[in-house]
Design a protein around this motif. Structure first.
Motif, mmCIF file in Angstrom:
data_model
loop_
_atom_site.group_PDB
_atom_site.id
_atom_site.type_symbol
_atom_site.label_atom_id
_atom_site.label_comp_id
_atom_site.label_asym_id
_atom_site.label_seq_id
_atom_site.Cartn_x
_atom_site.Cartn_y
_atom_site.Cartn_z
ATOM 1 N N LEU A 46 44.390 25.023 29.813
ATOM 2 C CA LEU A 46 45.440 25.266 30.671
ATOM 3 C C LEU A 46 46.316 26.667 31.601
ATOM 4 N N VAL A 47 46.924 26.392 30.310
ATOM 5 C CA VAL A 47 48.035 27.860 31.024
ATOM 6 C C VAL A 47 47.853 29.075 30.855
ATOM 7 N N THR A 48 46.889 29.558 29.540
ATOM 8 C CA THR A 48 46.172 30.821 30.618
ATOM 9 C C THR A 48 45.242 30.290 32.031
ATOM 10 N N ILE A 49 44.762 29.362 32.132
ATOM 11 C CA ILE A 49 43.592 29.455 33.412
ATOM 12 C C ILE A 49 44.790 29.095 34.471
ATOM 13 N N LEU A 50 46.014 28.669 34.389
ATOM 14 C CA LEU A 50 46.809 29.096 35.219
ATOM 15 C C LEU A 50 46.989 30.825 35.921
ATOM 16 N N GLY A 51 47.303 31.420 35.148
ATOM 17 C CA GLY A 51 47.807 33.036 34.602
ATOM 18 C C GLY A 51 46.181 33.130 35.019
ATOM 19 N N ILE A 52 45.470 33.304 34.613
ATOM 20 C CA ILE A 52 44.292 33.833 35.701
ATOM 21 C C ILE A 52 44.561 33.589 37.279
ATOM 22 N N MET A 53 44.519 31.968 37.594
ATOM 23 C CA MET A 53 44.900 31.949 38.956
ATOM 24 C C MET A 53 45.776 32.454 39.469
ATOM 25 N N LEU A 54 46.843 32.546 39.313
ATOM 26 C CA LEU A 54 47.916 33.833 39.263
ATOM 27 C C LEU A 54 47.651 35.353 39.613
ATOM 28 N N ALA A 55 46.989 35.776 38.897
ATOM 29 C CA ALA A 55 46.689 36.867 39.130
ATOM 30 C C ALA A 55 45.749 36.977 39.961
ATOM 31 N N LEU A 56 44.611 36.419 40.129
ATOM 32 C CA LEU A 56 43.503 36.356 41.447
ATOM 33 C C LEU A 56 44.400 35.841 42.405
ATOM 34 N N GLU A 57 45.357 34.994 42.684
ATOM 35 C CA GLU A 57 45.635 35.031 43.794
ATOM 36 C C GLU A 57 46.542 36.450 44.165
ATOM 37 N N SER B 252 46.264 39.595 43.231
ATOM 38 C CA SER B 252 45.434 40.880 43.839
ATOM 39 C C SER B 252 44.502 40.464 45.567
ATOM 40 N N ASN B 253 44.655 38.743 45.604
ATOM 41 C CA ASN B 253 43.984 38.773 46.943
ATOM 42 C C ASN B 253 45.128 38.925 48.023
ATOM 43 N N MET B 254 46.740 38.455 47.694
ATOM 44 C CA MET B 254 47.840 38.752 48.868
ATOM 45 C C MET B 254 47.521 40.446 48.825
ATOM 46 N N LEU C 194 47.556 41.918 52.627
ATOM 47 C CA LEU C 194 49.160 42.057 53.342
ATOM 48 C C LEU C 194 49.517 43.944 53.200
ATOM 49 N N THR C 195 50.176 44.552 53.547
ATOM 50 C CA THR C 195 50.160 45.529 53.763
ATOM 51 C C THR C 195 51.551 46.346 52.618
ATOM 52 N N HIS C 196 52.368 47.057 52.374
ATOM 53 C CA HIS C 196 53.084 46.932 52.226
ATOM 54 C C HIS C 196 54.034 45.992 51.739
ATOM 55 N N PRO C 197 54.214 46.208 50.304
ATOM 56 C CA PRO C 197 55.351 44.567 49.630
ATOM 57 C C PRO C 197 56.727 45.115 49.695
#
Lengths: 157, 605
Positions: free
Chosen positions: B493-504, B506-508, B512-515
C-alpha cells in the motif's frame, strides 16, 4: 640561483615608501596592498589577500597554471594550500549560511525529539493480560489443596 | 566426511582462482593479464563457488578452518582462519556472479581506456579484499579486508585522477571510512583485552555486553555503510567510472559495514540499547537518503541515494535483531542495484556522457533491452511481489509492523519505502517515457553483447534470486506468521501511495511552469545542507588552527617565548614586582637599623 634579498618577504612596512616598495615587490597595486597586522605572529610584509578559495576563480579562463587557477607572478594567499580545489570551498552557496544552519538544526532536533517520543510511546501488537492454566495456578501459588479452588474462566464459547 | 573436505577444498580453490591473475604475471613474462582473461577467471571462480554453496544448501554443512598462521615475529601473526557459514557461502557466488557481469560490462564501457588492464586488476584486488572480509573468522583478517576495500575504493573513485572533483571525492571516501575505522579498532581492542581472542564466536556470557565496543562497531558500520552522519562520501563516490559504482558502491563494499554487524550479532543481541541505536540510525538514514533522492537530476546520484536508503533499511533490520533477513536483503539488493548501475552506464555511454535525466527521454524505444531491465530493477527495488526485492523487503516491513519498537522509526521506514517508489518512478518517467530531450546524433545502440548479456543475466538474477535463496535457506528465527491484512499489505500500500505521488508530481511538472523555490525543495536538493555545513566548517577550522599552530604559534613559542623574549619577560616581571620595594627611603632604613640594634642591645642586657 637563489632569489635576491629584495625579492624575499621582509619586515612589516612602517612608512608609506616601504609600503609602496612592498606592493611593487608582490606585484600588487598600492591601493590593494594590505599587510597582516603586526602583532608578533611573524607575517612580516606579506599581503593579506581575501580568504577566497580557488573554486571561486573562473574555471574557463586560460590560466597559466590551470590546476591552481593561477597566473605567473600573481601573489598567492598565505594559506593557499587550504584553498586549493581539493580542500575548503568558500564559493557562495545558493542558500545563505544562516538559513542552512537553521534548517539543518531544526531537522536534526526534530528527528531526535521524535525518536525520544517514539521510545516513550513504542508501537507493538495488541496484547492482553497473561492467562494461566489450573485455575490461575491455584495450587502452585500456595493455595489450600483441601479447599475448592475458585473457578476461573478465560473464554466463553 | 569427504563432503566436508569437498566444501573446504572448493572454497579455498575459489579463493585461489581469484588470486591467479595477480600471481601468475609475476612468475612469467608470457602470462600477462587481459581484461577478458580476468573476466573469465571470475566466471570460473563463480562456477566453482556454486559447489560449496550447493553443499551447504543440501547438507547444512558449515565449517571453520584455521589454517597456517602467517608468522612475522614470535608474537605477531596473521591467523588465516576462514569461516564458511551460511553468510559467506551464500555471499561468495552472489558476489562473484555480480562481479563477473560487471567485468564483462566494463570490457565495453572502459574500452577506450588506455590503462584498462590496470583498471581490471584494481577491481580484482578489490574483490579479493572483499572476499577476505566476508570469509574471515578472525577480526584481524576482517580488518585487513576492511582496509583493503577502503584503499581500493580510493584508487578506483579517483581513477580519472586528472579531475579535481574525483580526487576530492576519493579523499572524502577515505576520510569518512577512517572515522569509522576508529570505532572498529576500538571494538577490536576491547575484544582483545576482554576475550583474549579475535575469533568470531558465540558470546561467552549471557549478560549484557558493554555498550562501548558495540558503539564502536556501529560507528564502523556508519562509516563504511554510509549511514546518516558519515554519509556524504557515497553520492560523491559517483565520480568514479560506472563499473566502480556498480561493484563497490552498490553491491559489495558498502555492505561490509552491515556484514560486520551481521558477523558480530551475538554481541549486539545482548544489548537492547545498541539495537535501538541501530534501529533509529537506520531509520534516519533511510528516510534522509530517500528524501535527497527525490530531487536529484543525475541518474547515478539517484541510484547512489537509493543504495544509501537500502543500507539504512539493512541497518533497521539489524536493529530488529534479524541478521539473516539483513543478509537476505544484501544478497537480493546486490543483483538489482548492480543491474541499475549497469543500465545507467549503458545509457550514459549511449548518450555520449550525458548523465542528467532532464536531458533524457523516450529511451524505451531506442534502448529496449536496457530500459526493460531498468524497469525490472526498479520494480525489484520497490518490492514488487515475487521479484527479488519482495522476498527480502516485505518480511522486513512485516517484522517492523509486528515488533515492539520505536514508533518514529517505524513511520520513517514506511515513509522511506514510499519515497523509494516515488523516486524510482520519477527516474523511469524522465528517462524512458515522454518526448525525447536529447541531441539527435547520439550513438544509441545495444549492439555489443558485452552490454546486453550482463544486464540480462542480472535481470534474470533480480527476478529469480529472492525465490531461489529463500527456497533453499531455512530461517533461523521464526518469522511472524499471523497478522491483520492491513499489516500484511502495508508495504504494498505504501509503495502504491509512492507511485501515485510520483505520477501526481509528474502531472504537476507538465502542467505548471517553473517551480518556485521553497524551503523543502532546497533542503532536499542540497542534500539536507549537511555537505556544505560540515565540510566547510570543520575543514576551515581544522586547517586554520593547524596553520596557526604550525606556522605561527610554534615559532612564537619556541623561538620567542621559550628563548630570549620569554626570559626577558620573566626578568621584567620579577624586576617590576621587586622595584616596588626599592623606594629609596635611606633615612627610614637607617632609623630601622638603629631601632633594631637598640632593641637587641636592650634584650641582651
Amino acid at each position: 640561483s637563489e632569489m635576491s634579498k629584495d625579492l624575499l618577504p621582509g619586515p612589516y612596512p612602517r612608512t608609506p615608501e616601504e609600503r609602496a616598495a612592498a606592493a611593487k615587490k608582490y606585484n600588487m597595486r598600492v591601493e590593494d596592498y594590505e599587510p597582516y597586522p603586526d602583532d608578533g605572529f611573524g607575517y612580516g610584509d606579506y599581503p593579506k589577500l581575501p580568504d577566497k578559495s580557488l573554486h571561486e576563480r573562473d574555471p574557463w579562463y586560460q590560466w597559466d597554471q590551470p590546476d591552481m587557477r593561477h597566473n605567473w607572478g600573481q601573489p598567492m594567499h598565505w594559506d593557499f594550500d587550504m584553498y586549493i580545489r581539493n580542500r575548503v570551498d568558500t564559493s557562495p552557496t545558493p542558500v545563505p549560511w544562516h538559513i542552512m544552519r537553521r534548517h539543518f538544526l531544526i531537522f536534526l532536533s526534530t528527528m531526535l525529539i521524535m525518536f525520544g517520543l517514539g521510545g516513550l510511546y513504542p508501537s507493538y501488537r495488541p496484547v492482553g493480560p497473561k492467562q494461566y492454566p489450573f485455575n490461575d495456578l491455584y495450587l502452585e501459588r500456595g493455595g489450600d489443596p483441601n479447599k475448592e479452588p475458585p473457578v476461573v474462566t478465560h473464554y466463553e464459547i | 566426511m569427504e563432503l566436508a573436505l569437498l566444501l573446504n577444498t572448493s572454497t579455498l580453490l575459489t579463493l585461489t582462482i581469484i588470486l591467479t591473475p595477480i600471481l601468475l604475471p609475476l612468475m612469467s613474462n608470457k602470462l600477462q593479464n587481459t581484461p577478458t582473461s580476468i573476466t573469465h577467471t571470475v566466471k570460473i571462480a563463480f562456477l566453482m563457488s556454486l559447489v560449496p554453496a550447493t553443499l551447504f544448501m543440501y547438507l547444512g554443512s558449515e565449517s571453520i578452518t584455521s589454517h597456517l598462521e602467517w608468522k612475522f615475529i614470535s608474537n605477531f601473526k596473521i591467523p588465516l582462519s576462514f569461516k564458511m557459514d551460511q553468510y559467506s557461502l551464500m555471499f561468495l557466488p552472489i558476489a562473484l556472479f555480480v562481479t563477473w557481469s560487471i567485468l564483462q560490462f566494463a570490457t565495453w564501457y572502459m574500452a577506450t581506456e588506455p590503462y584498462i588492464t590496470k583498471f581490471f586488476s584494481y577491481l580484482l584486488a578489490f574483490l579479493i579484499a572483499m572476499l577476505m572480509l566476508t570469509t574471515a573468522n578472525n577480526m584481524f583478517l576482517l580488518f585487513i579486508g576492511w582496509e583493503g576495500v577502503g584503499i581500493m575504493s580510493f584508487l578506483l573513485i579517483g581513477w580519472w585522477q586528472g579531475r579535481a572533483e574525483a580526487n576530492t571525492a576519493a579523499l572524502q571516501a577515505v576520510l569518512y571510512n577512517r572515522i569509522g575505522d576508529i570505532g572498529l579498532i576500538l571494538s577490536l581492542a576491547w575484544l582483545a583485552s576482554t576475550t583474549n581472542t579475535w575469533e568470531i564466536q558465540q558470546p561467552l556470557s549471557p549478560t549484557q555486553t558493554p555498550i562501548l565496543p558495540l558503539l564502536g562497531l556501529i560507528l564502523a558500520a556508519t562509516g563504511k555503510s554510509a549511514q546518516f552522519g558519515l554519509h556524504p562520501w557515497l553520492p560523491a563516490a559517483m565520480e568514479g567510472p560506472t563499473p566502480v559504482s556498480a561493484l563497490l558502491h552498490s553491491s559489495t563494499m558498502v555492505v561490509a559495514g552491515i556484514f560486520l554487524l551481521i558477523r558480530t550479532h551475538p554481541l549486539l543481541a545482548n544489548n537492547p540499547t545498541a539495537l535501538t541505536t541501530c534501529l533509529c540510525l537506520g531509520a534516519l538514514s533511510t528516510l534522509f537518503a530517500a528524501t535527497c533522492a527525490l530531487t536529484q537530476n543525475d541518474i547515478k546520484k539517484i541510484i547512489a541515494f537509493s543504495t544509501s536508503s537500502q543500507l539504512g533499511l539493512m541497518m533497521v533490520t539489524i536493529g530488529l535483531n534479524l541478521p539473516q533477513l539483513a543478509f537476505l536483503h544484501i544478497s537480493t539488493h546486490a543483483f538489482f542495484k548492480a543491474m541499475l548501475f549497469l543500465c545507467s552506464g549503458s545509457i550514459i555511454h549511449c548518450l555520449n556522457g550525458e548523465q542528467d535525466i532532464r536531458k533524457m527521454g523516450s529511451l524505451q524505444k531506442m534502448l529496449p533491452t536496457t530500459t526493460s531491465c531498468l524497469t525490472i530493477g526498479n520494480l525489484a527495488l520497490m518490492g514488487t511481489p515475487f521479484l527479488a526485492g519482495f522476498y527480502s523487503k516485505d518480511p522486513i516491513i512485516e517484522c517492523l509492523n509486528t515488533s515492539y519498537l520505536n514508533t518514529w522509526a517505524l513511520l520513517l521506514t514506511l515513509m522511506a519505502t514510499s519515497f523509494t517508489a516515488t523516486y524510482s518512478i520519477r527516474m523511469t518517467l524522465l528517462v524512458q517515457t515522454g518526448y525525447t530531450r536529447m541531441p539527435s546524433a547520439s550513438p544509441t545502440n545495444e549492439n555489443n553483447p558485452a552490454v546486453t548479456n550482463p544486464i540480462t543475466r542480472l535481470a534474470l538474477g533480480s527476478i529469480m534470486a529472492g525465490l531461489l535463496i529463500t527456497s533453499f535457506i531455512l530461517p533461523t528465527k521464526t518469522p511472524p506468521m499471523t497478522m491483520p491484512t492491513l499489516t500484511k499489505t502495508t508495504a504494498i500500500l505504501v509503495t502504491i501511495l509512492g507511485i501515485m505521488l510520483a505520477l501526481e508530481l509528474s502531472n504537476m511538472t507538465h502542467m505548471l511552469t517553473h517551480p518556485k523555490q521553497n524551503p523543502l525543495l532546497n533542503f532536499s536538493s542540497s542534500l539536507g545542507y549537511f555537505n556544505p555545513l560540515t565540510h566547510r566548517f570543520t575543514s576551515t577550522n581544522l586547517l586554520h588552527t593547524g596553520q596557526k599552530f604550525a606556522l605561527h604559534l610554534i615559532d612564537l613559542s619556541w623561538y620567542k617565548k621559550m628563548g630570549p623574549q620569554g626570559l626577558a619577560d620573566l626578568q621584567l616581571m620579577a624586576t617590576k614586582t621587586s622595584i616596588t620595594l626599592h623606594t629609596g627611603l635611606i633615612k627610614a632604613y637607617l632609623e630601622s637599623f638603629a631601632l633594631s640594634i637598640l632593641i637587641t642591645i636592650l634584650f641582651l642586657h
